[in-house]
Enzyme design. Sequence first.
Site, PDB file in Angstrom:
ATOM      1  N   CYS A 115       0.367  -1.386  -0.041  1.00 49.28           N
ATOM      2  CA  CYS A 115       0.009   0.085  -0.030  1.00 49.28           C
ATOM      3  C   CYS A 115       0.745   1.446  -0.132  1.00 49.28           C
ATOM      4  CB  CYS A 115      -0.767  -0.350   1.054  1.00 49.28           C
ATOM      5  SG  CYS A 115      -2.231   1.405   1.889  1.00 49.28           S
ATOM      6  N   CYS A 124       0.480   3.974   3.116  1.00 44.86           N
ATOM      7  CA  CYS A 124       1.017   3.262   3.860  1.00 44.86           C
ATOM      8  C   CYS A 124       2.898   2.824   3.927  1.00 44.86           C
ATOM      9  CB  CYS A 124       0.698   1.871   4.130  1.00 44.86           C
ATOM     10  SG  CYS A 124      -1.294   1.263   4.750  1.00 44.86           S
TER      11      CYS A 124
END
Length: 132
Positions: free
Chosen positions: A56, A59
């Site tokens: 991600c 993230c």
Amino acid sequence: MGGCVGKGQRHIEEDKLDFKGGNVHVITSKEDWDRKIEEANKDGKIVVANFSASWCGPCRVIAPIYAEMSKTYPQLMFLTIDVDDLMDFSSSWDIRATPTFFFIKNEKQVDKLVGANKPELEKKVQALADGS
């Protein structure tokens, strides 16, 4: 601000999120989680739990900021959980996007933030730190 909802094409060990230089505890099992929650309760600490994924993008962007916060606010306990490594556990928290941050006090959720919203994360962490 960004959040990931689908799994990327690859999942390689070297792609793990980097929390170097911080005081972030990487949770690798449900037992690990239980131990840290018990420790936080014993020490009277509020837990900031980051449910994230190595694939991600948002993230990855927020990881160094999260690590820095863990040094700035030692009165809180910072945990990170890879949703792919602990799928069943993550599902029990109803994670629909990554990153998702839960704020936990005395084993109860007191707040939640979905997405890599740095200003909002900083605001919530600071408010909890000031109140602890």
